[in-house]
Design an enzyme around this catalytic site. Structure first.
Site, PDB file in Angstrom:
ATOM      1  N   ASP A  12       0.882  -1.178   0.000  1.00  0.00           N
ATOM      2  CA  ASP A  12       0.000   0.000   0.000  1.00  0.00           C
ATOM      3  C   ASP A  12       0.917   1.226   0.000  1.00  0.00           C
ATOM      4  O   ASP A  12       2.133   1.098   0.126  1.00  0.00           O
ATOM      5  CB  ASP A  12      -0.870  -0.009   1.274  1.00  0.00           C
ATOM      6  N   SER A  13       0.291   2.403  -0.085  1.00  0.00           N
ATOM      7  CA  SER A  13       1.082   3.627  -0.006  1.00  0.00           C
ATOM      8  C   SER A  13       1.536   3.913   1.429  1.00  0.00           C
ATOM      9  O   SER A  13       2.430   4.718   1.637  1.00  0.00           O
ATOM     10  CB  SER A  13       0.242   4.805  -0.494  1.00  0.00           C
ATOM     11  N   CYS A  75      -4.372  -1.613  -1.694  1.00  0.00           N
ATOM     12  CA  CYS A  75      -4.602  -0.190  -1.909  1.00  0.00           C
ATOM     13  C   CYS A  75      -5.609  -0.089  -3.049  1.00  0.00           C
ATOM     14  O   CYS A  75      -5.379  -0.658  -4.126  1.00  0.00           O
ATOM     15  CB  CYS A  75      -3.276   0.465  -2.288  1.00  0.00           C
ATOM     16  N   GLU A 156      -3.451   8.983   7.804  1.00  0.00           N
ATOM     17  CA  GLU A 156      -2.011   8.690   7.801  1.00  0.00           C
ATOM     18  C   GLU A 156      -1.282   9.621   8.783  1.00  0.00           C
ATOM     19  O   GLU A 156      -0.287   9.239   9.392  1.00  0.00           O
ATOM     20  CB  GLU A 156      -1.455   8.843   6.373  1.00  0.00           C
ATOM     21  N   CYS A 188     -11.133   2.455   0.277  1.00  0.00           N
ATOM     22  CA  CYS A 188      -9.761   2.882   0.522  1.00  0.00           C
ATOM     23  C   CYS A 188      -9.335   2.112   1.752  1.00  0.00           C
ATOM     24  O   CYS A 188     -10.073   2.058   2.747  1.00  0.00           O
ATOM     25  CB  CYS A 188      -9.698   4.381   0.780  1.00  0.00           C
ATOM     26  N   HIS A 190      -7.302   2.686   3.962  1.00  0.00           N
ATOM     27  CA  HIS A 190      -7.099   3.467   5.190  1.00  0.00           C
ATOM     28  C   HIS A 190      -8.402   3.591   5.994  1.00  0.00           C
ATOM     29  O   HIS A 190      -8.358   3.807   7.205  1.00  0.00           O
ATOM     30  CB  HIS A 190      -6.624   4.886   4.854  1.00  0.00           C
TER      31      HIS A 190
HETATM   32  N1  DGL Z   1      -4.807   3.184   0.939  1.00  0.00           N
HETATM   33  C1  DGL Z   1      -4.925   3.792  -0.372  1.00  0.00           C
HETATM   34  C2  DGL Z   1      -6.178   3.299  -1.057  1.00  0.00           C
HETATM   35  O1  DGL Z   1      -6.730   2.281  -0.654  1.00  0.00           O
HETATM   36  C3  DGL Z   1      -5.029   5.268  -0.428  1.00  0.00           C
HETATM   37  C4  DGL Z   1      -4.151   6.125   0.261  1.00  0.00           C
HETATM   38  C5  DGL Z   1      -3.422   7.058  -0.648  1.00  0.00           C
HETATM   39  O2  DGL Z   1      -4.032   7.961  -1.249  1.00  0.00           O
HETATM   40  O3  DGL Z   1      -2.223   6.851  -0.744  1.00  0.00           O
HETATM   41  O4  DGL Z   1      -6.630   3.903  -1.997  1.00  0.00           O
END
Ligand code: DGL
Length: 273
Positions: A12-13, A75, A156, A188, A190
């Site tokens: 993931d990011s 992600c 984050e 997402c 997150h």
């Molecule tokens: N966790 C990422 C997702 O599921 C998004 C976070 C980001 O924008 O880096 O889209």
């Protein structure tokens, strides 16, 4: 080492994919995981598809070189735009790829909803992947999407369960794009970290909306795949969890320890140089 004993690669990011990793380990406690959080390039959701594909490619090579047996793109933003690329690279090396969108689309199609809301980053929402995939199978189901770009960076940075997150969440969820929905997909990875806050918004507004956090749906899907491919790890020894980040951040370290009480090995690794 036998293929079944090799780790599952997850990326993931940033910390979002940890919600997926956590759900996977709950469903499959014998599995070993190898996690990459691209914290140096977070947020992915506000980047162009080309850049997200480029980052995902580098991470995929890294995971494949480490010998993972399966890759989870944990992600939604990367799943929306880089799935094909990652899949092609991994399949060439005999490794299956799971993204966090298709299992959720399958799940929704089996429920009796008429109007489903989807929130996610700009990359995910602009890709139209949810409406497109669902319409192919059920043209009557109404998909109402809304980009909520502030949420992932907010999470984050550790702004959860407070005044700031409450205002931002209220603002987004009051948008008319989400009127009359019966369920809301948190598209997402997150967002499971603010699932309770989202639930509170609907409770306070006396609205009955099912909130679908995708991490558990994806974990169940991964379990099915590993069972089908006969790749479940049966070795019950306690495993050390390996986490790599492209930039060492406090929030990553805190969240990792919050989720994993067992041995955690967190390293910065600049795979992009
Ligand atoms: N966790 C990422 C997702 O599921 C998004 C976070 C980001 O924008 O880096 O889209």
């Amino acid at each position: 080492m036998e293929k079944a004993e090799r780790p599952i690669g997850i990326f993931d990011s940033g910390i979002g994919g940890l919600t997926v990793a956590n759900a996977v380990l709950k469903a499959l406690p014998n599995e070993d995981i190898l996690y990459f959080g691209d914290t140096a390039h977070m947020p992915y959701g506000e980047k162009s598809p080309d850049i997200i594909i480029r980052y995902s490619t580098v991470i995929t090579h890294f995971l494949l070189d480490k010998g993972v047996k399966l890759i989870i793109i944990a992600c939604n933003s990367a799943s929306s735009v880089a799935y094909k690329t990652v899949k092609n690279l991994a399949n060439k090396r005999g490794v299956t790829v799971v993204n966090v969108i298709l299992p959720v689309v399958d799940f929704i199609l089996h429920e009796k909803y008429k109007r489903v809301g989807v929130i996610g980053t700009n990359a995910t929402i602009n890709s139209q992947v949810f409406p497109n995939k669902i319409k192919q199978k059920n043209s009557k189901l109404q998909i109402q999407t809304l980009a909520t770009p502030l949420l992932a960076p907010m999470i984050e940075s550790g702004f959860v369960n407070g005044e700031i997150s409450k205002v931002i969440i209220e603002n987004y969820l009051s948008d008319e794009a989400l009127d009359d929905i019966e369920s809301l997909v948190l598209a997402c990875t997150h967002y499971p970290l603010i699932k309770n806050e989202i639930g509170n918004f609907y409770k306070e507004n006396k609205r009955n909306v099912d909130i679908l956090a995708t991490n558990e749906i994806v974990a169940a899907y991964v379990k099915n795949i590993l069972t089908r491919e006969e790749l479940l790890n049966t070795n019950q020894e306690e495993k050390e969890r390996h986490f790599f980040v492209s930039d060492y951040t406090d929030s990553f370290e805190k969240t990792t320890h919050l989720f994993y009480k067992s041995k955690v090995n967190l390293q910065q690794s600049n795979i992009f140089e």
